[in-house]
Design a protein around this motif. Structure first.
Motif, PDB file in Angstrom:
ATOM      1  N   GLU A   1      10.503   6.882  39.394  1.00  0.00           N
ATOM      2  CA  GLU A   1      10.017   7.933  38.489  1.00  0.00           C
ATOM      3  C   GLU A   1      11.139   8.790  37.889  1.00  0.00           C
ATOM      4  OE1 GLU A   1       6.401   9.641  40.224  1.00  0.00           O
ATOM      5  OE2 GLU A   1       7.100  11.540  39.400  1.00  0.00           O
ATOM      6  N   SER A   2      12.110   9.142  38.726  1.00  0.00           N
ATOM      7  CA  SER A   2      13.085  10.093  38.186  1.00  0.00           C
ATOM      8  C   SER A   2      13.978   9.410  37.158  1.00  0.00           C
ATOM      9  CB  SER A   2      13.897  10.766  39.297  1.00  0.00           C
ATOM     10  OG  SER A   2      14.717   9.816  39.891  1.00  0.00           O
TER      11      SER A   2
ATOM     12  N   LEU B   1      12.001   9.263  33.872  1.00  0.00           N
ATOM     13  CA  LEU B   1      11.998  10.538  33.141  1.00  0.00           C
ATOM     14  C   LEU B   1      13.360  10.823  32.506  1.00  0.00           C
ATOM     15  CD1 LEU B   1       9.997  13.222  35.133  1.00  0.00           C
ATOM     16  CD2 LEU B   1       9.748  12.595  32.729  1.00  0.00           C
TER      17      LEU B   1
ATOM     18  N   ASP C   1      -1.853   6.466  39.296  1.00  0.00           N
ATOM     19  CA  ASP C   1      -1.637   7.558  40.250  1.00  0.00           C
ATOM     20  C   ASP C   1      -1.761   8.886  39.498  1.00  0.00           C
ATOM     21  OD1 ASP C   1      -0.471   9.589  41.726  1.00  0.00           O
ATOM     22  OD2 ASP C   1       1.061   8.284  42.611  1.00  0.00           O
TER      23      ASP C   1
ATOM     24  N   SER D   1      -1.487  12.000  40.343  1.00  0.00           N
ATOM     25  CA  SER D   1      -0.437  13.001  40.567  1.00  0.00           C
ATOM     26  C   SER D   1       0.807  12.633  39.768  1.00  0.00           C
ATOM     27  CB  SER D   1      -0.078  13.101  42.047  1.00  0.00           C
ATOM     28  OG  SER D   1      -1.238  13.379  42.778  1.00  0.00           O
ATOM     29  N   ARG D   2       1.154  11.353  39.800  1.00  0.00           N
ATOM     30  CA  ARG D   2       2.318  10.923  39.024  1.00  0.00           C
ATOM     31  C   ARG D   2       2.062  11.152  37.527  1.00  0.00           C
ATOM     32  NH1 ARG D   2       4.315   5.022  39.903  1.00  0.00           N
ATOM     33  NH2 ARG D   2       5.953   5.994  41.130  1.00  0.00           N
TER      34      ARG D   2
ATOM     35  N   HIS E   1       0.351  13.417  36.024  1.00  0.00           N
ATOM     36  CA  HIS E   1       0.563  14.827  35.695  1.00  0.00           C
ATOM     37  C   HIS E   1       2.029  15.220  35.818  1.00  0.00           C
ATOM     38  CE1 HIS E   1      -3.422  16.377  34.910  1.00  0.00           C
ATOM     39  NE2 HIS E   1      -3.899  15.668  35.912  1.00  0.00           N
ATOM     40  N   ARG E   2       2.666  14.726  36.897  1.00  0.00           N
ATOM     41  CA  ARG E   2       4.083  15.070  37.107  1.00  0.00           C
ATOM     42  C   ARG E   2       4.930  14.592  35.927  1.00  0.00           C
ATOM     43  NH1 ARG E   2       3.657  13.178  42.376  1.00  0.00           N
ATOM     44  NH2 ARG E   2       4.547  11.193  41.732  1.00  0.00           N
ATOM     45  N   VAL E   3       4.713  13.335  35.551  1.00  0.00           N
ATOM     46  CA  VAL E   3       5.542  12.767  34.488  1.00  0.00           C
ATOM     47  C   VAL E   3       5.201  13.431  33.149  1.00  0.00           C
ATOM     48  CG1 VAL E   3       6.107  10.644  33.244  1.00  0.00           C
ATOM     49  CG2 VAL E   3       5.881  10.605  35.724  1.00  0.00           C
TER      50      VAL E   3
ATOM     51  N   ARG F   1       4.220  16.373  32.645  1.00  0.00           N
ATOM     52  CA  ARG F   1       4.836  17.698  32.645  1.00  0.00           C
ATOM     53  C   ARG F   1       6.345  17.604  32.415  1.00  0.00           C
ATOM     54  NH1 ARG F   1       3.055  21.961  37.212  1.00  0.00           N
ATOM     55  NH2 ARG F   1       1.053  21.611  36.222  1.00  0.00           N
ATOM     56  N   GLY F   2       6.948  16.561  32.926  1.00  0.00           N
ATOM     57  CA  GLY F   2       8.408  16.417  32.813  1.00  0.00           C
ATOM     58  C   GLY F   2       8.873  15.911  31.457  1.00  0.00           C
TER      59      GLY F   2
END
Ligand code: NAD
Length: 500
Positions: free
Chosen positions: A416-417, A420, A438, A440-441, A443-445, A447-448
């Motif tokens: 993931e990192s 991004l 996923d 959570s992923r 949303h995380r991605v 947002r990033g």
């Protein structure tokens, strides 16, 4: 007549068209003061369609003066919003009535498949005008929280004269995203369409007049960037400048605003949008289809084209094979063919630019997996095969620069990192996609990602209710949604003393 379906029917309609070629200023079609014209060439077959008025400084002066007069008269600017709504809804109905003709003008002028011009571009113009018109009599001002001795009113007023400069990839749709909120808010408008696609705007101007907008409220000045665009951008009597086009020109227009009267300036510019596919994407085939249509739709001439495909390494080869399978079926055909997946690129210069990037991609070591050549569809036309490069280095120009053609660059990532980091390693920030099951992923991605639009498990979602625009050098300001009105209004605070 119902919408044509067959190539021959579109051809018959094309043969019966009368093209509007003169500028539209103060309610009338007029020649450029200099008498100059430029050739309007169809990329379908290289045929010269018409000679169009080539406007310059004097024409811009006339158009801006007409816009100013109409604004000052108050006939439009002071009309009740509910009245403006009715006129704009009439305009939307007229566009619907002439949708086939307008779609055909787009296709003749810039080469996109006529089915898409009808069902995406012109349908989008109609929705945009309707949505904006419906919104304008539901926008309230504010009352400030004061003590009982005073009243604070916060109201929105039209800017005055708005100059709009637009590109050729969705000629009337990009114009509508500007014109509809500008007019709905009570402004007068001077529109400069691209010199590569002026025909639909000139026909649209007649429909604006027929709908009942007063003379001078809407003007169209065809011409090139330097000759007509810059005088509009530098004009001391233009209050707002809105633009869609390349980042290089957007930067120049911001300078023009600063060099002249500090007009409000909003720029919708380029992109190099990343499409991130994780190994846990819910449906890899759907993702692959979207990855292909995300780059090949409209011949890749889309600001939000999914031009960088970032794929998790463990599924990369399998996924790219699927993308290629979908891409293989998106070969360019004659733009009048029903369901042609791609048509012609806008002109020879654009085709040459795209082919130069393809040549460079190969020379710099990327692996060409699909396409890479001109396609012989119609003699004299500008067609390029859907093209896919794998093993692209993130530093290569085909990974960094906006090609604006049907060329996909594939880059593998691990985790993931890194996904991004690669996605955000760009001067642009218009749009991005994320494919994962996923939540959570997702949303995380999302947002990033430094991008104005993020699409999860789809590409190119959204409608008139969502704002559209860019981060970073993809621009500032937003088209569509209620936020679009911010660009076309000044905010006024009126503070009233109630004490004596
Ligand atoms: P462009 O920047 O070359 O031209 C856009 C418009 O600006 C045209 O009308 C042109 O005549 C005018 N222009 C050019 N030079 C000028 C100058 N010096 N002064 C004033 N006006 C000038 O872009 P294009 O080739 O027509 O369109 C492709 C670009 O548009 C791509 O970069 C694409 O990403 C961008 N685009 C962005 C969006 C968005 O919403 N962000 C949407 C569609 C297209």
């Amino acid at each position: 007549m119902s919408t044509p379906h067959l190539r021959e029917q579109w051809q018959t309609l094309a043969a019966s068209l009368t093209l509007r070629t003169r500028a539209f200023i103060d309610g009338r079609h007029v020649d450029a003061v200099s008498g100059a014209t430029f050739d309007c060439v169809s990329p379908i077959d290289g045929r010269v369609l018409a000679q169009v008025a080539d406007c310059g400084q004097l024409d811009i002066d006339h158009a801006v003066a007409a816009a100013r007069r109409s604004f000052q008269s108050g006939h439009w600017s002071n009309l009740k919003p509910s009245r403006r709504k009715h006129v704009l809804l009439r305009l939307a109905a007229l566009v619907e009535q002439h949708a086939d003709e307008l779609a055909l003008l787009e296709t003749l002028d810039m080469g996109k498949p006529v089915g898409e011009a009808r069902n995406v571009d012109i349908a989008g113009v109609i929705r945009c005008i309707q949505w904006t018109a419906e919104a304008v009599d539901k926008l309230y001002g504010e009352v400030a929280p004061t003590g009982s001795n005073e009243l604070g009113l916060i109201t929105r007023e039209p800017l005055g004269v708005v100059g709009a400069i637009v590109p050729w990839n969705f000629p009337l749709l990009m114009a509508a995203w500007k014109i509809a909120p500008a007019l709905a808010a009570g402004n007068s408008v001077v529109l400069k369409p691209s010199e590569k696609s002026p025909l639909s705007a000139l026909r649209f101007a007649e429909l604006v007049a027929e709908a009942g907008l007063p003379e001078g409220v809407f003007n169209v000045v065809p011409g090139n960037g330097k000759g007509a665009g810059e005088p509009l951008a530098l004009h001391m009597d233009v209050d707002g400048l809105v633009f869609t086009g390349s980042t290089a020109v957007g930067k120049r227009l911001l300078q023009c605003a600063g060099l002249s009267n500090m007009k409000r300036a909003y720029m919708e510019c380029g992109g190099k949008s990343p499409n991130l596919v994780f190994a846990d994407a819910p449906n890899l085939d759907k993702a692959a289809e979207a990855a292909a249509s995300g780059i090949f739709y409209n011949q890749g001439e889309v600001c939000t084209a999914a031009s960088r495909l970032l794929v998790e390494r463990s599924i990369k080869d399998e996924f790219v094979a699927r993308v290629i399978e979908h891409g293989r079926h998106m070969q360019p055909r004659h733009p009048f063919e029903p369901d042609a997946p791609m048509g012609a690129l806008v002109d020879e210069a654009q085709a040459a630019r795209v082919l130069a990037y393809i040549e460079e991609g190969t020379a710099e070591g990327a692996r060409l997996l699909l396409g890479g050549k001109r396609a012989e569809v119609v003699a004299g036309g500008c067609y390029i095969e859907p093209t896919v490069f794998d093993e692209v280095s993130p530093q290569q120009r085909i990974a960094r620069e906006e090609i604006f053609g049907p060329v996909l660059s594939v880059i593998a990532f691990d985790g993931e990192s890194q996904a991004l980091q690669l996605a955000n390693d760009s001067e642009y920030g218009l749009a991005a996609g994320v494919w994962t099951r996923d939540i959570s992923r997702a949303h995380r991605v999302a947002r990033g990602l430094r991008a104005g639009s993020v699409w999860v498990n789809q590409w190119d979602g959204g409608d008139m209710s969502a704002p559209f625009g860019g981060y970073k050098q993809s621009g500032n300001g937003r088209d569509k949604s209620l936020h679009a009105f911010d660009k076309y209004t000044e905010m006024k605070a009126t503070w009233i003393n109630l004490a004596d």
